[in-house]
Design an enzyme around this catalytic site. Structure first.
Site, PDB file in Angstrom:
ATOM      1  N   VAL A 180     -26.977 -40.233 -27.206  1.00  9.29           N
ATOM      2  CA  VAL A 180     -27.130 -41.484 -26.444  1.00  9.29           C
ATOM      3  C   VAL A 180     -27.840 -41.242 -25.110  1.00  9.29           C
ATOM      4  O   VAL A 180     -28.778 -41.970 -24.757  1.00  9.29           O
ATOM      5  CB  VAL A 180     -25.757 -42.167 -26.223  1.00  9.29           C
ATOM      6  CG1 VAL A 180     -25.917 -43.440 -25.399  1.00  9.29           C
ATOM      7  CG2 VAL A 180     -25.100 -42.471 -27.559  1.00  9.29           C
ATOM      8  N   ARG A 205     -14.031 -43.987  -9.709  1.00  2.00           N
ATOM      9  CA  ARG A 205     -14.850 -45.143 -10.107  1.00  2.00           C
ATOM     10  C   ARG A 205     -14.297 -45.759 -11.394  1.00  2.00           C
ATOM     11  O   ARG A 205     -14.471 -46.953 -11.618  1.00  2.00           O
ATOM     12  CB  ARG A 205     -16.293 -44.698 -10.394  1.00  2.00           C
ATOM     13  CG  ARG A 205     -17.152 -44.470  -9.187  1.00  2.00           C
ATOM     14  CD  ARG A 205     -18.575 -44.176  -9.626  1.00  2.00           C
ATOM     15  NE  ARG A 205     -18.906 -45.001 -10.773  1.00  2.00           N
ATOM     16  CZ  ARG A 205     -19.568 -44.589 -11.844  1.00  2.00           C
ATOM     17  NH1 ARG A 205     -20.015 -43.365 -11.922  1.00  2.00           N
ATOM     18  NH2 ARG A 205     -19.813 -45.407 -12.837  1.00  2.00           N
ATOM     19  N   CYS A 246     -29.677 -41.217 -12.870  1.00  2.00           N
ATOM     20  CA  CYS A 246     -28.388 -40.743 -12.389  1.00  2.00           C
ATOM     21  C   CYS A 246     -28.120 -39.408 -13.048  1.00  2.00           C
ATOM     22  O   CYS A 246     -28.966 -38.900 -13.782  1.00  2.00           O
ATOM     23  CB  CYS A 246     -27.286 -41.751 -12.685  1.00  2.00           C
ATOM     24  SG  CYS A 246     -26.906 -41.837 -14.413  1.00  2.00           S
ATOM     25  N   ARG A 253     -24.692 -48.396 -10.901  1.00  6.35           N
ATOM     26  CA  ARG A 253     -25.796 -48.871 -11.732  1.00  6.35           C
ATOM     27  C   ARG A 253     -25.490 -50.203 -12.408  1.00  6.35           C
ATOM     28  O   ARG A 253     -26.392 -51.006 -12.658  1.00  6.35           O
ATOM     29  CB  ARG A 253     -26.116 -47.844 -12.806  1.00  6.35           C
ATOM     30  CG  ARG A 253     -26.739 -46.573 -12.292  1.00  6.35           C
ATOM     31  CD  ARG A 253     -27.104 -45.723 -13.466  1.00  6.35           C
ATOM     32  NE  ARG A 253     -27.727 -46.535 -14.502  1.00  6.35           N
ATOM     33  CZ  ARG A 253     -29.005 -46.863 -14.540  1.00  6.35           C
ATOM     34  NH1 ARG A 253     -29.821 -46.422 -13.619  1.00  6.35           N
ATOM     35  NH2 ARG A 253     -29.478 -47.643 -15.494  1.00  6.35           N
ATOM     36  N   ASP A 263     -19.060 -41.562 -23.863  1.00  2.00           N
ATOM     37  CA  ASP A 263     -18.140 -41.488 -22.726  1.00  2.00           C
ATOM     38  C   ASP A 263     -16.903 -40.642 -23.010  1.00  2.00           C
ATOM     39  O   ASP A 263     -16.088 -40.416 -22.112  1.00  2.00           O
ATOM     40  CB  ASP A 263     -17.705 -42.901 -22.295  1.00  2.00           C
ATOM     41  CG  ASP A 263     -18.784 -43.615 -21.501  1.00  2.00           C
ATOM     42  OD1 ASP A 263     -19.808 -42.995 -21.184  1.00  2.00           O
ATOM     43  OD2 ASP A 263     -18.600 -44.816 -21.199  1.00  2.00           O
ATOM     44  N   LEU A 316     -35.384 -52.374 -21.486  1.00  2.00           N
ATOM     45  CA  LEU A 316     -34.941 -53.281 -22.559  1.00  2.00           C
ATOM     46  C   LEU A 316     -34.352 -54.573 -21.985  1.00  2.00           C
ATOM     47  O   LEU A 316     -34.493 -55.643 -22.576  1.00  2.00           O
ATOM     48  CB  LEU A 316     -33.927 -52.580 -23.467  1.00  2.00           C
ATOM     49  CG  LEU A 316     -34.465 -51.332 -24.176  1.00  2.00           C
ATOM     50  CD1 LEU A 316     -33.354 -50.605 -24.934  1.00  2.00           C
ATOM     51  CD2 LEU A 316     -35.597 -51.704 -25.139  1.00  2.00           C
ATOM     52  N   LYS A 333     -12.876 -50.898 -17.521  1.00  2.00           N
ATOM     53  CA  LYS A 333     -13.933 -50.921 -16.495  1.00  2.00           C
ATOM     54  C   LYS A 333     -15.212 -51.539 -17.052  1.00  2.00           C
ATOM     55  O   LYS A 333     -15.812 -52.417 -16.451  1.00  2.00           O
ATOM     56  CB  LYS A 333     -14.231 -49.493 -16.015  1.00  2.00           C
ATOM     57  CG  LYS A 333     -15.492 -49.392 -15.173  1.00  2.00           C
ATOM     58  CD  LYS A 333     -15.784 -47.983 -14.717  1.00  2.00           C
ATOM     59  CE  LYS A 333     -16.722 -47.217 -15.594  1.00  2.00           C
ATOM     60  NZ  LYS A 333     -18.134 -47.611 -15.553  1.00  2.00           N
ATOM     61  N   ASN A 334     -15.619 -51.057 -18.215  1.00  2.00           N
ATOM     62  CA  ASN A 334     -16.910 -51.507 -18.736  1.00  2.00           C
ATOM     63  C   ASN A 334     -16.867 -52.935 -19.267  1.00  2.00           C
ATOM     64  O   ASN A 334     -17.908 -53.523 -19.531  1.00  2.00           O
ATOM     65  CB  ASN A 334     -17.408 -50.549 -19.832  1.00  2.00           C
ATOM     66  CG  ASN A 334     -17.874 -49.232 -19.249  1.00  2.00           C
ATOM     67  OD1 ASN A 334     -17.956 -49.087 -18.030  1.00  2.00           O
ATOM     68  ND2 ASN A 334     -18.161 -48.264 -20.101  1.00  2.00           N
ATOM     69  N   ARG A 354     -31.984 -43.409 -17.432  1.00  2.00           N
ATOM     70  CA  ARG A 354     -31.379 -44.739 -17.525  1.00  2.00           C
ATOM     71  C   ARG A 354     -32.300 -45.875 -17.063  1.00  2.00           C
ATOM     72  O   ARG A 354     -32.013 -46.577 -16.085  1.00  2.00           O
ATOM     73  CB  ARG A 354     -30.051 -44.768 -16.781  1.00  2.00           C
ATOM     74  CG  ARG A 354     -29.094 -43.738 -17.327  1.00  2.00           C
ATOM     75  CD  ARG A 354     -27.747 -43.807 -16.726  1.00  2.00           C
ATOM     76  NE  ARG A 354     -26.906 -44.847 -17.297  1.00  2.00           N
ATOM     77  CZ  ARG A 354     -25.611 -44.970 -17.031  1.00  2.00           C
ATOM     78  NH1 ARG A 354     -25.018 -44.149 -16.218  1.00  2.00           N
ATOM     79  NH2 ARG A 354     -24.902 -45.930 -17.594  1.00  2.00           N
TER      80      ARG A 354
HETATM   81  C1  UD1 Z   1     -22.878 -48.472 -20.757  1.00  4.01           C
HETATM   82  C2  UD1 Z   1     -21.579 -48.020 -20.143  1.00  4.01           C
HETATM   83  C3  UD1 Z   1     -21.526 -46.491 -20.055  1.00  4.01           C
HETATM   84  C4  UD1 Z   1     -21.796 -45.876 -21.423  1.00  4.01           C
HETATM   85  C5  UD1 Z   1     -23.064 -46.443 -22.026  1.00  4.01           C
HETATM   86  C6  UD1 Z   1     -23.297 -45.976 -23.457  1.00  4.01           C
HETATM   87  C7  UD1 Z   1     -21.066 -49.848 -18.651  1.00  4.01           C
HETATM   88  C8  UD1 Z   1     -20.918 -50.336 -17.242  1.00  4.01           C
HETATM   89  N1  UD1 Z   1     -21.470 -48.599 -18.802  1.00  4.01           N
HETATM   90  O1  UD1 Z   1     -23.921 -48.051 -19.881  1.00  4.01           O
HETATM   91  O2  UD1 Z   1     -20.217 -46.126 -19.611  1.00  4.01           O
HETATM   92  O3  UD1 Z   1     -21.944 -44.477 -21.276  1.00  4.01           O
HETATM   93  O4  UD1 Z   1     -23.011 -47.883 -22.056  1.00  4.01           O
HETATM   94  O5  UD1 Z   1     -22.214 -46.253 -24.254  1.00  4.01           O
HETATM   95  O6  UD1 Z   1     -20.768 -50.559 -19.591  1.00  4.01           O
HETATM   96  N2  UD1 Z   1     -31.783 -47.378 -22.297  1.00  4.01           N
HETATM   97  C9  UD1 Z   1     -33.147 -47.542 -22.265  1.00  4.01           C
HETATM   98  N3  UD1 Z   1     -33.636 -48.706 -21.750  1.00  4.01           N
HETATM   99  C10 UD1 Z   1     -32.824 -49.709 -21.302  1.00  4.01           C
HETATM  100  C11 UD1 Z   1     -31.437 -49.524 -21.343  1.00  4.01           C
HETATM  101  C12 UD1 Z   1     -30.940 -48.345 -21.847  1.00  4.01           C
HETATM  102  O7  UD1 Z   1     -33.906 -46.666 -22.664  1.00  4.01           O
HETATM  103  O8  UD1 Z   1     -33.335 -50.743 -20.861  1.00  4.01           O
HETATM  104  C13 UD1 Z   1     -31.218 -46.107 -22.825  1.00  4.01           C
HETATM  105  C14 UD1 Z   1     -30.457 -45.331 -21.729  1.00  4.01           C
HETATM  106  O9  UD1 Z   1     -31.321 -44.556 -20.949  1.00  4.01           O
HETATM  107  C15 UD1 Z   1     -29.505 -44.505 -22.555  1.00  4.01           C
HETATM  108  C16 UD1 Z   1     -29.197 -45.418 -23.751  1.00  4.01           C
HETATM  109  O10 UD1 Z   1     -30.223 -46.395 -23.776  1.00  4.01           O
HETATM  110  O11 UD1 Z   1     -30.125 -43.333 -23.001  1.00  4.01           O
HETATM  111  C17 UD1 Z   1     -27.849 -46.110 -23.668  1.00  4.01           C
HETATM  112  O12 UD1 Z   1     -27.791 -46.867 -22.497  1.00  4.01           O
HETATM  113  P1  UD1 Z   1     -26.959 -48.233 -22.385  1.00  4.01           P
HETATM  114  O13 UD1 Z   1     -26.289 -48.525 -23.690  1.00  4.01           O
HETATM  115  O14 UD1 Z   1     -27.829 -49.274 -21.806  1.00  4.01           O
HETATM  116  O15 UD1 Z   1     -25.870 -47.826 -21.330  1.00  4.01           O
HETATM  117  P2  UD1 Z   1     -25.382 -48.655 -20.057  1.00  4.01           P
HETATM  118  O16 UD1 Z   1     -25.290 -50.103 -20.380  1.00  4.01           O
HETATM  119  O17 UD1 Z   1     -26.162 -48.224 -18.857  1.00  4.01           O
END
Ligand code: UD1
Length: 421
Positions: A329, A399, A118, A94, A307, A127, A22-23, A123
C-alpha cells in the site's frame, strides 16, 4: 520531549475497552461542514489528531464544542464558512485535506497547502483532485497551495486508479451536493467509508454501495444535522490483539467489531493464537501453545491492513520460524525496521519486502517513534524486550491511540510516560 519507558513484565492479562475510530471520526468531522445546523458526534476518541481537526474546523469558522469526558463533539457550521485551511494545521495532520470535498461542495471553493510527503511515503492527492475535476471543478496549484473551485458541481462517473481511502471520502463528500448522479468505481471499501456514508445518509444524502467497490450518489440540494456514534477503532483493536499475542497473554478486547479485523484474526490464528469472539468482544489467548510464523502481505480492505504491518512485525520477531512481509500500500513503510533492529530484531528489507527471523531475544534500547504505527510496534517490542526500552517522539503515538499507557498498565504492562529530558 515526552518519552515512553517500557519494561518486560508478565504476559498481558485482563480486559481492555476500544475507543472510537480515529480514521472514521476525522472524515465525519469534515463532513459536518456540509450540514446547515449542528451535528453531534459520539464515541469520539480523545486524540491529538481529533484536536487538530477541531482546530482546523474552528479556523474555518465552525463552532466546535468538545466534551472529551463524554467523548462527544458538536460541530455547527455557518453559511459563510471560510475556504482556506491554514498551513500550520495541514502540516500537523495529512487528514486535513479531507475538508476539501466538503468546502468545495458547500462554498464552491477550497484552498489547502500541498500536504507533501510523510515518513511512510510520498502520499500524493492526485486521485482526490481527479475526482473533483470529474465533478466539474477547476484545479490550480500555485505558491504551495492547491485551489479547487466550481460554480456548481455536476454528478459524474469517476474511476479511481487505486482504492484510496482519502480520495473515496473526499469525492463522496463533494458529490453529495452535486447536481445529478455520480458513480465512483474502484473505491476503498474500508469500514470507515461505510461509517462516513451512514453519517452522510443520516444528514439526508443519497449514497448507495459503500463497502463495495462502486458507490452511487444522487446529489441532494442541502444536508441537515444529525447524531452519530463513531465505530470502534479496528487498528487499536488489532494492536491490542497483537499486544496480547506478543506477551503470550490472555486478553478480552471489548467494544471491538470482529468483522472489521478478520485478516488480523486469520493471521494470528495462523500463528497459533486462540481467538474467540461474539458480536463486540474478542478474546485473544496466546498462553496455551507455542506461536509460529506466518507471511504477511498488506492490501486495501478487506486485505491485511498496512496500519497493522509494523505491530505484526514486532510479533513475528518473537515466534518460531522465518517470515516474509510484503508492503503493497505504501512505498516506504519500513521505518520501524531500523528501530526494531536496534532492539535486536535482525530484520532485512529489500524494496517492498522484509525478511524476518523468529525467536529473537529483543533487548531494550533507545528508539524513535518515526510514525504512529511504527511507534505502536516499538511499544509492543518493548513489552517483551530485556531491560528498558526508551521510545522518543511519542506524540506520533498519541495522534492515534487514546490512553494507550493507562490501557496497557491496566493489563499489567510496565509502561510509563516520562517528560524528563
Ligand atoms: C488512510 C488512513 C491511513 C491508512 C491508509 C491506507 C486515514 C485518516 N488514514 O490514509 O491510516 O494507512 O488509509 O489504509 O484514514 N495515493 C495516491 N494518490 C492519491 C491518494 C493516495 O497515489 O490521490 C496512494 C498513497 O500514496 C498510498 C495509497 O494510495 O500509497 C493509499 O493511500 P490512501 O488509501 O489514500 O491513504 P490515506 O487516505 O492517506
Amino acid at each position: 520531549m515526552a518519552k515512553y519507558l517500557v519494561q518486560k513484565k508478565a504476559p498481558l492479562y485482563g480486559e481492555v475497552e476500544i475507543s472510537g475510530s480515529k480514521n472514521a471520526v476525522l472524515p465525519l468531522m469534515a463532513a459536518a461542514l456540509l450540514a446547515g445546523e449542528s451535528c453531534e458526534i459520539m464515541s469520539v476518541p480523545n486524540l491529538r489528531d481529533v484536536e487538530v481537526m477541531c482546530a482546523l474546523l474552528k479556523s474555518l469558522g465552525a463552532v466546535v464544542v468538545e466534551n472529551y469526558e463524554k467523548n462527544q463533539i458538536s460541530i455547527a457550521t455557518p453559511a459563510d464558512v471560510a475556504h482556506e485551511a491554514p498551513y500550520e494545521l495541514v502540516k500537523k495532520m495529512r487528514a486535513s485535506v479531507l475538508v476539501m470535498g466538503p468546502l468545495l461542495a458547500k462554498t464552491g471553493k477550497a484552498r489547502v497547502p500541498l500536504p507533501g510527503g510523510c515518513a511512510i511515503g510520498a502520499r500524493p492527492i492526485n486521485l482526490h483532485l481527479k475526482g473533483f475535476q470529474a465533478l466539474g471543478a477547476t484545479v490550480e496549484k500555485q505558491h504551495g497551495f492547491i485551489e479547487v473551485s466550481a460554480a456548481k458541481l455536476k454528478g459524474a462517473d469517476v474511476y479511481l486508479d487505486f482504492p484510496s481511502v482519502g480520495a473515496t471520502e473526499n469525492i463522496m463528500m463533494a458529490a453529495v451536493l452535486a447536481e445529478g448522479t455520480s458513480v465512483i468505481e474502484n473505491v476503498a471499501q474500508e469500514p470507515e467509508i461505510v461509517d462516513l456514508a451512514n453519517f452522510l445518509n443520516k444528514m439526508g444524502a443519497k449514497i448507495k454501495g459503500a463497502g463495495t467497490d462502486t458507490i452511487k450518489i444522487e446529489g441532494v440540494k442541502s444536508l441537515k444535522s444529525c447524531k452519530h456514534n463513531v465505530i470502534p477503532d479496528r487498528i487499536e483493536t488489532g494492536t491490542f490483539m497483537v499486544a496480547a499475542a506478543v506477551t503470550r497473554g490472555n486478553v478480552l478486547i471489548k467494544n471491538a467489531l470482529p468483522n472489521h479485523v478478520k485478516p488480523v484474526i486469520a493471521k494470528l490464528r495462523e500463528c497459533g493464537v486462540i481467538i474467540e469472539f461474539d458480536d463486540e468482544n474478542i478474546l485473544v489467548r496466546a498462553d496455551e501453545r507455542p506461536l509460529i510464523s506466518t507471511d504477511i502481505k498488506t492490501l486495501p480492505y478487506p486485505g491485511f491492513p498496512t496500519d497493522m504491518q509494523p505491530q505484526f512485525m514486532a510479533l513475528l520477531t518473537t515466534v518460531k520460524g522465518s517470515a516474509v512481509v510484503m508492503e503493497t500500500v505504501f512505498e516506504n513503510r519500513f521505518m520501524h525496521v531500523a528501530e526494531l533492529n536496534q532492539m535486536g530484531a535482525g530484520i532485512q528489507t529489500e524494496g517492498r519486502y522484509a525478511l524476518l527471523q523468529g525467536e529473537r531475544l529483543l533487548q531494550g534500547a533507545r528508539v524513535i517513534a518515526t510514525d504512529l504505527r511504527a511507534g505502536a510496534a516499538l511499544v509492543l517490542a518493548g513489552l517483551v524486550a530485556e531491560g528498558t526500552t526508551e521510545i522518543s517522539e511519542v506524540y506520533h503515538i498519541e495522534r492515534g491511540y487514546a490512553n494507550l499507557v493507562d490501557k496497557l498498565r491496566n493489563l499489567g504492562a510496565s509502561i510509563s510516560l516520562s517528560t524528563n529530558p
